[in-house]
Write a protein that holds these residues in place. Structure first.
Motif, PDB file in Angstrom:
ATOM      1  N   HIS A 197      16.749  25.933 121.359  1.00 45.60           N
ATOM      2  CA  HIS A 197      17.802  25.282 120.577  1.00 45.60           C
ATOM      3  C   HIS A 197      17.320  23.977 119.930  1.00 45.60           C
ATOM      4  O   HIS A 197      17.627  23.694 118.766  1.00 45.60           O
ATOM      5  N   HIS A 200      17.129  22.422 115.988  1.00 44.90           N
ATOM      6  CA  HIS A 200      17.571  21.118 115.462  1.00 44.90           C
ATOM      7  C   HIS A 200      16.418  20.396 114.764  1.00 44.90           C
ATOM      8  O   HIS A 200      16.571  19.833 113.682  1.00 44.90           O
ATOM      9  N   SER A 238      21.242  14.541 120.380  1.00 51.60           N
ATOM     10  CA  SER A 238      22.376  15.463 120.473  1.00 51.60           C
ATOM     11  C   SER A 238      23.211  15.109 121.693  1.00 51.60           C
ATOM     12  O   SER A 238      23.035  14.047 122.285  1.00 51.60           O
ATOM     13  N   GLY A 253      23.052  16.592 124.509  1.00 53.23           N
ATOM     14  CA  GLY A 253      22.274  16.790 125.734  1.00 53.23           C
ATOM     15  C   GLY A 253      20.888  16.172 125.702  1.00 53.23           C
ATOM     16  O   GLY A 253      20.214  16.105 126.727  1.00 53.23           O
ATOM     17  N   GLU A 312      26.083  12.041 124.588  1.00 58.15           N
ATOM     18  CA  GLU A 312      26.889  12.010 125.813  1.00 58.15           C
ATOM     19  C   GLU A 312      27.531  10.619 125.966  1.00 58.15           C
ATOM     20  O   GLU A 312      28.704  10.502 126.339  1.00 58.15           O
ATOM     21  N   PHE A 330      28.253   8.571 123.560  1.00 58.81           N
ATOM     22  CA  PHE A 330      29.321   8.526 122.555  1.00 58.81           C
ATOM     23  C   PHE A 330      30.566   9.235 123.095  1.00 58.81           C
ATOM     24  O   PHE A 330      31.689   8.725 122.981  1.00 58.81           O
ATOM     25  N   GLY A 379      33.750  13.242 120.950  1.00 59.95           N
ATOM     26  CA  GLY A 379      33.967  11.826 120.749  1.00 59.95           C
ATOM     27  C   GLY A 379      33.163  11.141 119.669  1.00 59.95           C
ATOM     28  O   GLY A 379      33.649  10.198 119.050  1.00 59.95           O
ATOM     29  N   GLY A 380      31.920  11.611 119.426  1.00 67.77           N
ATOM     30  CA  GLY A 380      31.018  10.894 118.525  1.00 67.77           C
ATOM     31  C   GLY A 380      31.652  10.519 117.185  1.00 67.77           C
ATOM     32  O   GLY A 380      31.749   9.333 116.847  1.00 67.77           O
ATOM     33  N   PRO A 381      32.118  11.523 116.430  1.00 69.54           N
ATOM     34  CA  PRO A 381      32.692  11.198 115.110  1.00 69.54           C
ATOM     35  C   PRO A 381      33.932  10.309 115.223  1.00 69.54           C
ATOM     36  O   PRO A 381      34.186   9.490 114.339  1.00 69.54           O
ATOM     37  N   GLY A 411      19.977  16.732 115.217  1.00 72.27           N
ATOM     38  CA  GLY A 411      20.943  16.809 116.323  1.00 72.27           C
ATOM     39  C   GLY A 411      22.249  16.150 115.907  1.00 72.27           C
ATOM     40  O   GLY A 411      22.297  15.406 114.913  1.00 72.27           O
ATOM     41  N   GLY A 412      23.302  16.418 116.656  1.00 72.58           N
ATOM     42  CA  GLY A 412      24.655  15.996 116.287  1.00 72.58           C
ATOM     43  C   GLY A 412      24.790  14.528 115.920  1.00 72.58           C
ATOM     44  O   GLY A 412      25.458  14.181 114.941  1.00 72.58           O
ATOM     45  N   ALA A 441      24.281  12.842 112.407  1.00 71.73           N
ATOM     46  CA  ALA A 441      25.326  12.814 111.376  1.00 71.73           C
ATOM     47  C   ALA A 441      25.924  11.408 111.256  1.00 71.73           C
ATOM     48  O   ALA A 441      26.651  11.121 110.306  1.00 71.73           O
ATOM     49  N   ASN A 442      25.621  10.531 112.215  1.00 66.58           N
ATOM     50  CA  ASN A 442      26.226   9.193 112.248  1.00 66.58           C
ATOM     51  C   ASN A 442      25.747   8.333 111.069  1.00 66.58           C
ATOM     52  O   ASN A 442      24.548   8.102 110.893  1.00 66.58           O
ATOM     53  N   CYS A 473      23.431  19.295 110.976  1.00 61.19           N
ATOM     54  CA  CYS A 473      23.046  18.327 112.015  1.00 61.19           C
ATOM     55  C   CYS A 473      23.579  18.794 113.354  1.00 61.19           C
ATOM     56  O   CYS A 473      22.903  18.745 114.377  1.00 61.19           O
ATOM     57  N   ASP A 491      25.408  21.922 115.801  1.00 60.47           N
ATOM     58  CA  ASP A 491      24.932  23.279 116.077  1.00 60.47           C
ATOM     59  C   ASP A 491      25.285  24.247 114.946  1.00 60.47           C
ATOM     60  O   ASP A 491      26.399  24.198 114.415  1.00 60.47           O
TER      61      ASP A 491
END
Ligand code: KG4
Ligand code: ZN
Length: 335
Positions: A111, A115, A136, A138, A164, A166, A179-181, A271-272, A275-276, A302, A304
């Motif tokens: 995975h 990314h 990401s 994880g 995590e 975030f 939570g991140g966004p 990774g997620g 996107a920040n 960014c 999954d």
């Protein structure tokens, strides 16, 4: 080679068709976020069941979007890990069953390699070698990428991943999953410098990260504000901004070090958390000073998705790699 890519490691069902000559032909994603939101996080059994419901319809959708049929598929790539084992098994089972029925090769891919290579799907992809920051839910890792499959680990988190942290901060601030966004959106309304949070492990050499102390610092700040009867919307926004700034500064300092240490002028973020927006701005500013360039995937690639798995799998399938007859599902799998 026309490759079908399948991603089911967590709470997104992602499918894509990548052609090694023509590039990305189509992709489709179904996010289970609404289903898990009631529980404050991903419920593994619900995730597996929903992948079962969505996967084949999404496969048919990407084929029809690309004007192709199942018989045109020449290889299948799926996420073999890391991730939730039940969710991974769904993708692996469908990949192997389809591969067997069509008589085409099947390959399980990592995975995080997906990314890492996602920015290669963009119009101006980075040339090798480059330094990649993988951030990401994880993982938080710095990797020197010399080519496909040639990865040199430069540093990683010794505890929590940035995503995590975030997500946990979001919970403390009363925000929903994921939570991140939401932390990022709340931080937009924050007052700069109202709080100053630590930049963990930046005062000593090395490229490892630690985010659990920052999490505790956030919790203590939240509790102190609650005790003082000051935990209003403005204070929540101020805490969100202080937290986000600390993560961004920390990641930026380590990326600068990694570029210098690896003697590299190209930085990929994936990774997620990539996107920040504040992170992107911070890294762009730092890179400009070093005469370096920053690369990232479009926002939808960014987090999954199936396209990154189709891409990574296609590179390896074209090179002749295949699974045996067994479905591979590896919940914990270092890259
Ligand atoms: O890569 P990803 O979709 O899934 C994993 O493989 O973990 O990353 C998800 C993580 C979550 O922790 C989510 O809160 C975080 O990425 N994330 C963000 C943003 N968008 C997603 N964190 C900060 N700012 C964002 N805009
Ligand atoms: Zn991911």
């Amino acid at each position: 080679m026309l490759v079908l890519g399948i991603e089911t490691s967590c709470d997104e069902t992602g499918v894509a068709l990548f052609d090694s000559e023509a590039g990305l032909l189509s992709h489709a994603l179904f996010s289970q976020i609404d289903m898990h939101a009631d529980y404050g996080g991903v419920v593994p059994e619900l995730a597996s069941r929903d992948h079962v419901r969505k996967l084949l319809p999404l496969c048919d959708q990407v084929l029809s979007d690309a004007g192709k049929e199942r018989a045109h598929i020449e290889g299948i790539a799926y996420t073999a890990g890391p991730g939730l084992v039940g969710a991974l098994m769904v993708g692996g089972s469908v990949a192997h069953a389809l591969g067997y029925a069509l008589g085409v090769p099947v390959l399980g891919v990592h995975h995080m390699e997906g990314h890492l290579l996602a920015p290669m799907l963009e119009d101006a992809p980075p040339a090798f070698p480059f330094v990649a920051l993988l951030v990401s839910g994880g993982h938080t890792q710095l990797v020197r990428v010399n080519g496909i499959g040639e990865y040199e680990m430069l540093g990683e988190s010794v505890d929590d991943a940035a995503g995590e942290a975030f997500d946990k901060t979001a919970k403390m601030l009363g925000l929903d999953y994921p939570g991140g966004p939401r932390v990022a959106a709340l931080a937009e309304k924050g007052t700069p410098d109202r709080y100053r949070f630590p930049r963990p492990m930046t005062d000593r050499p090395g490229l490892d990260f630690s985010f659990s102390g920052l999490k505790t610092f956030t919790l203590n700040t939240v509790n102190a504000a609650k005790d003082a009867g000051e935990f209003d919307d403005q204070v929540r926004a101020d805490i969100a901004l202080a937290f986000e700034s600390a993560v961004v500064d920390t990641l930026t300092i380590k990326c600068r070090r990694a570029l210098e240490q690896a003697e590299c002028k190209r930085l990929v973020i994936a990774g997620g958390v990539s996107a920040n927006k504040r992170l992107r701005a911070g890294l762009e500013k730092m890179a400009a000073k070093l005469n370096a360039e920053v690369f990232y995937a479009r926002p939808e690639f960014c987090t999954d998705n199936g396209a990154m798995i189709a891409y990574a799998g296609a590179q390896r399938l074209v090179a002749g790699q295949r699974d045996g007859d067994r479905i591979v599902a590896v919940p914990r799998w270092p890259m």
